[in-house]
Design a protein around this motif. Sequence first.
Motif, short mmCIF file in Angstrom:
data_model
loop_
_atom_site.label_atom_id
_atom_site.label_comp_id
_atom_site.label_asym_id
_atom_site.label_seq_id
_atom_site.Cartn_x
_atom_site.Cartn_y
_atom_site.Cartn_z
N ASP A 134 -18.73 -33.80 -22.14
CA ASP A 134 -17.35 -34.07 -22.53
C ASP A 134 -16.93 -33.20 -23.71
O ASP A 134 -17.68 -33.05 -24.69
N ASN A 135 -15.77 -32.59 -23.58
CA ASN A 135 -15.17 -31.78 -24.65
C ASN A 135 -15.91 -30.48 -24.95
O ASN A 135 -15.62 -29.83 -25.95
N LYS A 136 -16.83 -30.08 -24.10
CA LYS A 136 -17.50 -28.79 -24.28
C LYS A 136 -16.93 -27.78 -23.30
O LYS A 136 -16.60 -28.12 -22.16
N ARG A 137 -16.80 -26.54 -23.72
CA ARG A 137 -16.39 -25.47 -22.80
C ARG A 137 -17.58 -25.16 -21.90
O ARG A 137 -18.71 -24.96 -22.38
N ILE A 138 -17.34 -25.12 -20.60
CA ILE A 138 -18.41 -24.98 -19.62
C ILE A 138 -18.23 -23.68 -18.85
O ILE A 138 -17.21 -23.47 -18.18
N HIS A 159 -13.98 -32.45 -15.57
CA HIS A 159 -14.15 -31.36 -16.53
C HIS A 159 -13.33 -30.11 -16.20
O HIS A 159 -13.60 -29.04 -16.75
N ALA A 161 -10.43 -28.87 -17.03
CA ALA A 161 -9.80 -28.14 -18.14
C ALA A 161 -10.81 -27.44 -19.04
O ALA A 161 -10.42 -26.58 -19.84
N GLN A 162 -12.09 -27.77 -18.89
CA GLN A 162 -13.11 -27.19 -19.76
C GLN A 162 -13.77 -25.95 -19.16
O GLN A 162 -14.53 -25.26 -19.84
N ILE A 185 -19.01 -20.76 -25.64
CA ILE A 185 -18.99 -21.91 -24.75
C ILE A 185 -20.17 -22.81 -25.12
O ILE A 185 -21.15 -22.36 -25.73
#
Length: 272
Positions: A134-138, A159, A161-162, A185
């Motif tokens: 959650d909330n991490k750029r992937i 996810h 948006a990430q 990321i």
Amino acid sequence: MSSRFHKLLLACVASLFAGGFISVRAVAETPSLRICADPDNLPYSNSSLGGFDNQIAALLARDIGRKPVFVWARSRRGFLRERFNKGACDVLMGVPEGMKHVQTTVPYYRSSYVFVTRSREHLHIASFDDPVLDNKRIGLQILESDYSPPSLPLIRAGHTAQLVGYEPFGREAGSIVRAVADKKIGVAVIWGPLAGYYARKQSVPLSLAAVSPSIDRSGIPFVFNITAAVHSKDTDLAEKLNRAIREDAAKIDRILRAYNVPQLPLTKDGGA
């Protein structure tokens, strides 16, 4: 120059030429094994023969009495239809077991998609649903304008948006791993051999963890037995390569380890 010396010299020259003709003829009679390979796609292959598939293919070719000849072709959409199936080459390395429209050999390794993270963060991601994401750029690789297979469970888990897309081929193929090391990321989800090869080149330690589960509930697999492909009717070549792959298992393993390829035990149905 004496007549005797002249005759001796002519005999030596004739002998050298005869030896040369025999050598050239012997080389000419050695059948080639044409191997389709991407000229710029490390760690698998490149035009300098610096990839692990270059080395494994050359090893197998020699073991079945063939001369390895690489036919350079970009690994892009339409490649099978436009190049391999039109006879541009005899063998294609790095093919998932059971791929349609070709005959695949026994596998020469088994690997998985992996989560790539910075080791010092101790993330220990368990699944695509793990709240750690959650909330991490992937980071994912983009294949012909589409995200790679891990995108489906990630999107389903909320996810979308990430997600950040990266080039999967050529000189920029390692940029997704560098992005993890550089904190651009938080995590990357990519094919294990690429991850292992580029992770070792970074200035900070990175951790690789096999994606779980190995098969998504939608049926998408993330673990594959990797084989060589030959033309559908070329059973003789397939059998020769199968024998060579089994006999050269230890040598192949050493090559893969040198490239830091994450390996899983071969399944029984995959020829282990």
